[in-house]
Design an enzyme around this catalytic site. Structure first.
Site, mmCIF file in Angstrom:
data_model
loop_
_atom_site.group_PDB
_atom_site.id
_atom_site.type_symbol
_atom_site.label_atom_id
_atom_site.label_comp_id
_atom_site.label_asym_id
_atom_site.label_seq_id
_atom_site.Cartn_x
_atom_site.Cartn_y
_atom_site.Cartn_z
ATOM 1 N N TYR A 32 0.495 -1.605 -0.057
ATOM 2 C CA TYR A 32 0.080 -0.229 -0.103
ATOM 3 C C TYR A 32 0.817 1.298 0.189
ATOM 4 O O TYR A 32 2.248 0.884 -0.234
ATOM 5 C CB TYR A 32 -1.142 0.006 1.591
ATOM 6 N N ARG A 51 7.826 4.606 -5.181
ATOM 7 C CA ARG A 51 7.550 3.551 -3.621
ATOM 8 C C ARG A 51 6.685 2.885 -4.131
ATOM 9 O O ARG A 51 6.985 1.229 -3.815
ATOM 10 C CB ARG A 51 7.522 3.541 -3.124
ATOM 11 N N ARG A 100 -6.729 -20.863 0.425
ATOM 12 C CA ARG A 100 -6.232 -21.000 1.260
ATOM 13 C C ARG A 100 -4.869 -22.004 0.388
ATOM 14 O O ARG A 100 -4.296 -22.938 0.771
ATOM 15 C CB ARG A 100 -6.596 -22.492 2.132
ATOM 16 N N LYS A 146 6.764 -1.669 1.946
ATOM 17 C CA LYS A 146 5.723 -1.072 2.260
ATOM 18 C C LYS A 146 4.014 -1.933 2.450
ATOM 19 O O LYS A 146 3.175 -2.070 1.767
ATOM 20 C CB LYS A 146 4.190 0.603 1.923
ATOM 21 N N GLU A 178 12.944 2.710 12.927
ATOM 22 C CA GLU A 178 12.285 3.216 12.820
ATOM 23 C C GLU A 178 10.850 3.381 14.086
ATOM 24 O O GLU A 178 11.237 2.801 15.384
ATOM 25 C CB GLU A 178 11.643 3.916 11.865
ATOM 26 N N LEU A 202 11.897 1.461 6.997
ATOM 27 C CA LEU A 202 10.533 1.956 5.877
ATOM 28 C C LEU A 202 10.895 2.881 5.410
ATOM 29 O O LEU A 202 11.379 4.282 5.491
ATOM 30 C CB LEU A 202 8.861 1.998 6.148
HETATM 31 N N1 PDD Z 1 2.825 5.293 7.922
HETATM 32 N N2 PDD Z 1 7.652 3.957 8.959
HETATM 33 C C1 PDD Z 1 6.747 3.385 8.567
HETATM 34 C C2 PDD Z 1 6.847 1.898 9.187
HETATM 35 C C3 PDD Z 1 5.756 3.798 8.466
HETATM 36 O O1 PDD Z 1 4.718 3.359 8.179
HETATM 37 C C4 PDD Z 1 5.505 5.270 7.339
HETATM 38 C C5 PDD Z 1 4.419 5.424 7.026
HETATM 39 C C6 PDD Z 1 6.810 5.746 7.721
HETATM 40 C C7 PDD Z 1 6.930 6.685 7.034
HETATM 41 O O2 PDD Z 1 6.497 6.906 5.498
HETATM 42 P P1 PDD Z 1 6.081 8.350 4.705
HETATM 43 O O3 PDD Z 1 6.905 9.549 4.779
HETATM 44 O O4 PDD Z 1 5.678 7.743 3.372
HETATM 45 O O5 PDD Z 1 4.738 8.465 4.932
HETATM 46 C C8 PDD Z 1 7.726 5.068 8.202
HETATM 47 C C9 PDD Z 1 1.672 5.865 7.181
HETATM 48 C C10 PDD Z 1 1.264 7.209 6.838
HETATM 49 C C11 PDD Z 1 0.858 5.340 7.544
HETATM 50 O O6 PDD Z 1 1.063 3.590 7.304
HETATM 51 O O7 PDD Z 1 -0.345 5.092 7.491
#
Ligand code: PDD
Length: 278
Positions: A32, A51, A100, A146, A178, A202
């Site tokens: 996503y 990405r 499955r 992601k 992170e 990420l």
């Molecule tokens: N989250 N790390 C993780 C685990 C994340 O889920 C996200 C983003 C980021 C930051 O990525 P970006 O700057 O590209 O949004 C880092 C999004 C916003 C979410 O899952 O809603």
């Protein structure tokens, strides 16, 4: 008005339905993106498209659309959603497979869902620095993809909330990766530090955007490993994500960071970030 796009059809989000045999539902087999819409325009769209393709390729799912088609569906979703600011959520799963079986279908018809929903506008005065707790990063070894399977991120976030914190800062082999849904920056003696890109975190679009803004402003930045001990004596810490933009952290475990309030470098970055939306 919120809108959903599901496999070529437009509808209200609550009317969007997928099969119980969808591999996204069965196996969490999908990826996503979350994008922000400011002034009717998707912020850093091209970076999200790069990405998106990287994630699809990493899970061996051919992109169901060309870049041009993605742009045109996304822009139509923004127009139809007619919400600004808004969050645009885009999800692609491997579609319906035989019930499955872990084996990928020979021909898969990916499920594509896009929703555009209203996003709250935060007055700067409402920004309250977060209290974070450090935790072991027990997620899988491909945090750079992601993926829609967010079980570990959810467990860690909810553990942090139950312990009275806002979120968790994650460490793997003693090094910061992170937070549960954002990247992490710290400031020490005027230098901004953030962990380098790896398969354990990420590659945040907001992270790269902030590094770009800091470079233009002439602020010294280093992408390098950060230890637990180093983080606790930071002058400032912030997290970055599409949803939280650049959010200050005032406390880690029982240590107050700086004086607990948003720091001067955060003030600068936030100002640059808000200006970059225009
Ligand atoms: N989250 N790390 C993780 C685990 C994340 O889920 C996200 C983003 C980021 C930051 O990525 P970006 O700057 O590209 O949004 C880092 C999004 C916003 C979410 O899952 O809603």
């Amino acid at each position: 008005m919120a809108i959903a796009y599901l496999n070529g059809e437009w509808m209200a989000p609550e009317d969007a339905k997928v099969s119980v045999f969808d591999r996204g539902f069965m196996y969490g087999d999908g990826i996503y993106e979350v994008m922000a819409v400011y002034d009717g325009k998707v912020f850093t769209l091209e970076d999200h498209l790069v990405r998106l393709k990287r994630s699809l390729s990493a899970i061996r799912l051919p992109s169901p659309h060309t870049d041009g088609q993605w742009r045109s569906i996304i822009n139509e979703a923004v127009l139809r959603g007619n919400e600004t600011p808004a969050y645009l959520y885009l999800q692609v799963t491997r579609g319906v497979g035989s019930p499955r079986s872990p084996v990928y279908p020979v021909v898969s018809k990916p499920t594509v869902l896009i929703t555009v929903m209203h996003a709250p506008v935060l007055e700067r005065i409402e920004i309250r620095p977060y209290k974070m707790v450090t935790k072991q990063d027990f997620r899988w070894g491909r945090g750079d993809i992601k993926v829609i399977s967010l079980i570990a991120n959810g467990l860690l976030k909810n553990e942090a909330l139950d312990e009275g914190f806002d979120d968790a800062l994650l460490f793997r082999d003693g090094e910061l990766t992170e937070a549960t849904a954002s990247n992490v920056f710290m400031v020490k003696d005027g230098t901004v530090l953030t962990p380098p890109k790896s398969n354990f975190l990420l590659h945040g679009i907001t992270r790269d955007h902030v590094l770009g803004l800091l470079a233009v402003a002439g602020v010294r930045c280093e992408e390098r490993a950060i230890s637990h001990a180093e983080l606790l004596v930071a002058d400032e810490i912030w997290i970055t994500s599409t949803g939280s933009e650049v959010w200050p952290v005032g406390q880690v475990n029982d240590c107050v960071i700086g004086d607990g309030a948003a720091g001067v470098v955060w003030q600068l970055v936030d100002r640059l970030f808000q200006a970059s939306k225009e």
